[in-house]
Design an enzyme around this catalytic site. Structure first.
Site, short mmCIF file in Angstrom:
data_model
loop_
_atom_site.label_atom_id
_atom_site.label_comp_id
_atom_site.label_asym_id
_atom_site.label_seq_id
_atom_site.Cartn_x
_atom_site.Cartn_y
_atom_site.Cartn_z
N CYS A 1 0.83 -1.20 0.00
CA CYS A 1 0.00 0.00 0.00
C CYS A 1 0.88 1.26 0.00
O CYS A 1 1.59 1.52 -0.96
CB CYS A 1 -0.97 -0.05 1.18
N HIS A 2 0.86 2.04 1.08
CA HIS A 2 1.69 3.24 1.19
C HIS A 2 3.06 2.94 1.80
O HIS A 2 3.89 3.83 1.96
CB HIS A 2 0.98 4.30 2.04
#
Length: 178
Positions: free
Chosen positions: A110-111
């Site tokens: 994800c991030h």
């Protein structure tokens, strides 16, 4: 824990996406690996569950009291708040850099790749992430691709919680081979 099992650092601070810690952690533990939650502070870290604060998790080791040399691999869960906060903490960035310099396996979802960018580790890599990091990764010299999981050398990356089955499978595979 078996004598030959792997020890995995999970670097987080408040605001990590809960499922992105829990599912990979469970898969690693099911494969016989020890997981250690490492954070900038002691006590507990609070997760994020999609739109609100989630569960609290006990910190096993602080960045001040641990060393990357004590681990075989690194897991970087996402969530927006978590990696954004980690990438401005010098000790967190140095911790990640230590894994990269030692060529130990690193998994980010994800991030999570934001911390890899800050550590100077994205250049020349093929990676994926949450779509909003596409330009950040490209600007850092990575080749961004829209795939559920990407393995490039000692890195595994995935886009989002929907990719967790593939991310967990490839993370376990890479970490076991280390």
């Amino acid at each position: 824990m078996a004598e030959n099992s792997k020890r995995v650092a999970i670097l987080v601070t408040d605001g990590f996406e809960e499922v992105e810690l829990c599912e990979p952690r469970e898969a690693l533990q099911d494969a016989g690996m020890e997981t250690v939650i490492v954070a900038p502070h002691d006590g507990k870290v609070t997760s994020w569950q999609k739109t609100d604060w989630g569960s609290k998790f006990e910190v096993d080791a602080t960045l001040a009291e641990t060393d990357a040399a004590d681990y075989d691999a690194l897991l970087l869960p996402g969530g927006v708040i978590n990696p954004d906060a980690l990438r401005i903490k010098d000790k967190a960035v140095a911790f990640v850099q230590s894994f990269v310099e030692a060529e130990k396996p690193v998994a980010a979802i994800c991030h999570g790749p934001w911390t890899l960018i800050e550590a100077g580790a994205a250049k020349g890599r093929k990676m994926t992430s949450w779509p909003s990091l596409k330009n950040d990764l490209a600007n850092a010299g990575a080749e961004w691709v829209d795939q559920e999981v990407v393995v490039d050398g000692n890195f595994v990356t995935s886009r989002n919680p929907g990719d967790l089955p593939a991310f967990c499978r490839e993370t376990v595979r890479l970490f076991q081979a280390a």
